[in-house]
Design a protein around this motif. Structure first.
Motif, PDB file in Angstrom:
ATOM      1  N   HIS A  10     -55.544   2.422 -21.888  1.00  0.00           N
ATOM      2  CA  HIS A  10     -54.616   2.875 -20.853  1.00  0.00           C
ATOM      3  C   HIS A  10     -54.748   4.377 -20.572  1.00  0.00           C
ATOM      4  O   HIS A  10     -54.122   4.885 -19.650  1.00  0.00           O
ATOM      5  N   ARG A  12     -53.548   6.947 -22.160  1.00  0.00           N
ATOM      6  CA  ARG A  12     -52.211   7.542 -22.195  1.00  0.00           C
ATOM      7  C   ARG A  12     -52.240   9.050 -22.375  1.00  0.00           C
ATOM      8  O   ARG A  12     -51.343   9.747 -21.930  1.00  0.00           O
ATOM      9  N   ARG A  17     -58.086  11.478 -19.297  1.00  0.00           N
ATOM     10  CA  ARG A  17     -58.175  10.865 -17.977  1.00  0.00           C
ATOM     11  C   ARG A  17     -59.265  11.463 -17.097  1.00  0.00           C
ATOM     12  O   ARG A  17     -59.797  10.781 -16.234  1.00  0.00           O
ATOM     13  N   LYS A  66     -49.125  14.663 -16.183  1.00  0.00           N
ATOM     14  CA  LYS A  66     -49.468  13.244 -16.133  1.00  0.00           C
ATOM     15  C   LYS A  66     -48.744  12.559 -14.975  1.00  0.00           C
ATOM     16  O   LYS A  66     -47.529  12.649 -14.846  1.00  0.00           O
ATOM     17  N   SER A  68     -48.324   8.872 -12.522  1.00  0.00           N
ATOM     18  CA  SER A  68     -48.418   7.424 -12.597  1.00  0.00           C
ATOM     19  C   SER A  68     -49.388   6.951 -11.516  1.00  0.00           C
ATOM     20  O   SER A  68     -49.009   6.742 -10.371  1.00  0.00           O
ATOM     21  N   ARG A 103     -43.469   1.227 -15.218  1.00  0.00           N
ATOM     22  CA  ARG A 103     -44.174   2.314 -15.907  1.00  0.00           C
ATOM     23  C   ARG A 103     -43.201   3.144 -16.749  1.00  0.00           C
ATOM     24  O   ARG A 103     -43.528   3.577 -17.848  1.00  0.00           O
ATOM     25  N   LEU A 106     -42.059   1.001 -19.804  1.00  0.00           N
ATOM     26  CA  LEU A 106     -43.099   0.947 -20.832  1.00  0.00           C
ATOM     27  C   LEU A 106     -43.199   2.237 -21.632  1.00  0.00           C
ATOM     28  O   LEU A 106     -43.864   2.298 -22.657  1.00  0.00           O
ATOM     29  N   ASP A 108     -44.566   4.926 -20.473  1.00  0.00           N
ATOM     30  CA  ASP A 108     -45.792   5.632 -20.106  1.00  0.00           C
ATOM     31  C   ASP A 108     -45.539   6.830 -19.186  1.00  0.00           C
ATOM     32  O   ASP A 108     -46.380   7.723 -19.100  1.00  0.00           O
ATOM     33  N   HIS A 109     -44.411   6.818 -18.468  1.00  0.00           N
ATOM     34  CA  HIS A 109     -44.117   7.891 -17.517  1.00  0.00           C
ATOM     35  C   HIS A 109     -42.627   8.170 -17.448  1.00  0.00           C
ATOM     36  O   HIS A 109     -41.802   7.312 -17.781  1.00  0.00           O
TER      37      HIS A 109
END
Length: 133
Positions: A10, A12, A17, A66, A68, A103, A106, A108-109
């Protein structure tokens, strides 16, 4: 991941990235060039150009904060669909909200990351698509 260069599929960690986005941009650029060379429909060439622009902007922003990307792609997709087919397709907008909500749920954001990329994704996609169309 097997070599230990990435923590998970993913991506993360924001620092991991950039390489993935650069590889993605390279392949989108190849596809864009092929579509143009093969005289694909103008809207399709414009769509891929908008995708490339979205990746470039995401790469620039995600290096410091970061975003999404899931939410940005969904928002950009809705924006292009509205431009191509008609404003009633704005009814698809709740999908963007659901993806953003997922998102955040989860972990993640943050809500801010989701909101910023929803606006950024829609704006970049609509602007670039319109200019290339």
């Amino acid at each position: 991941m097997r070599r230990g260069r990435l923590t998970d599929h993913h991506l993360r960690l924001r620092e991991q990235r950039a390489f993935a986005l650069l590889v993605g941009m390279a392949w989108v650029l190849v596809g864009w060039g092929l579509l143009a060379a093969w005289r694909a429909p103008r809207d399709l060439v414009a769509l891929v150009g908008a995708m490339l622009a979205g990746l470039v902007v995401s790469l620039l922003v995600t290096s410091g904060w970061k975003l999404s990307l899931h939410t940005g792609v969904a928002a950009g997709s809705v924006a292009v669909l509205v431009l191509v087919f008609s404003p009633p397709l704005l009814a698809l907008s709740p999908i963007v909200g659901l993806i953003g909500w997922a998102r955040v749920q989860l972990g993640d954001h943050s809500p801010a990351q989701v909101a910023v990329d929803a606006v950024l994704g829609a704006t970049v996609a609509a602007t670039v698509f319109s200019l290339l169309r």
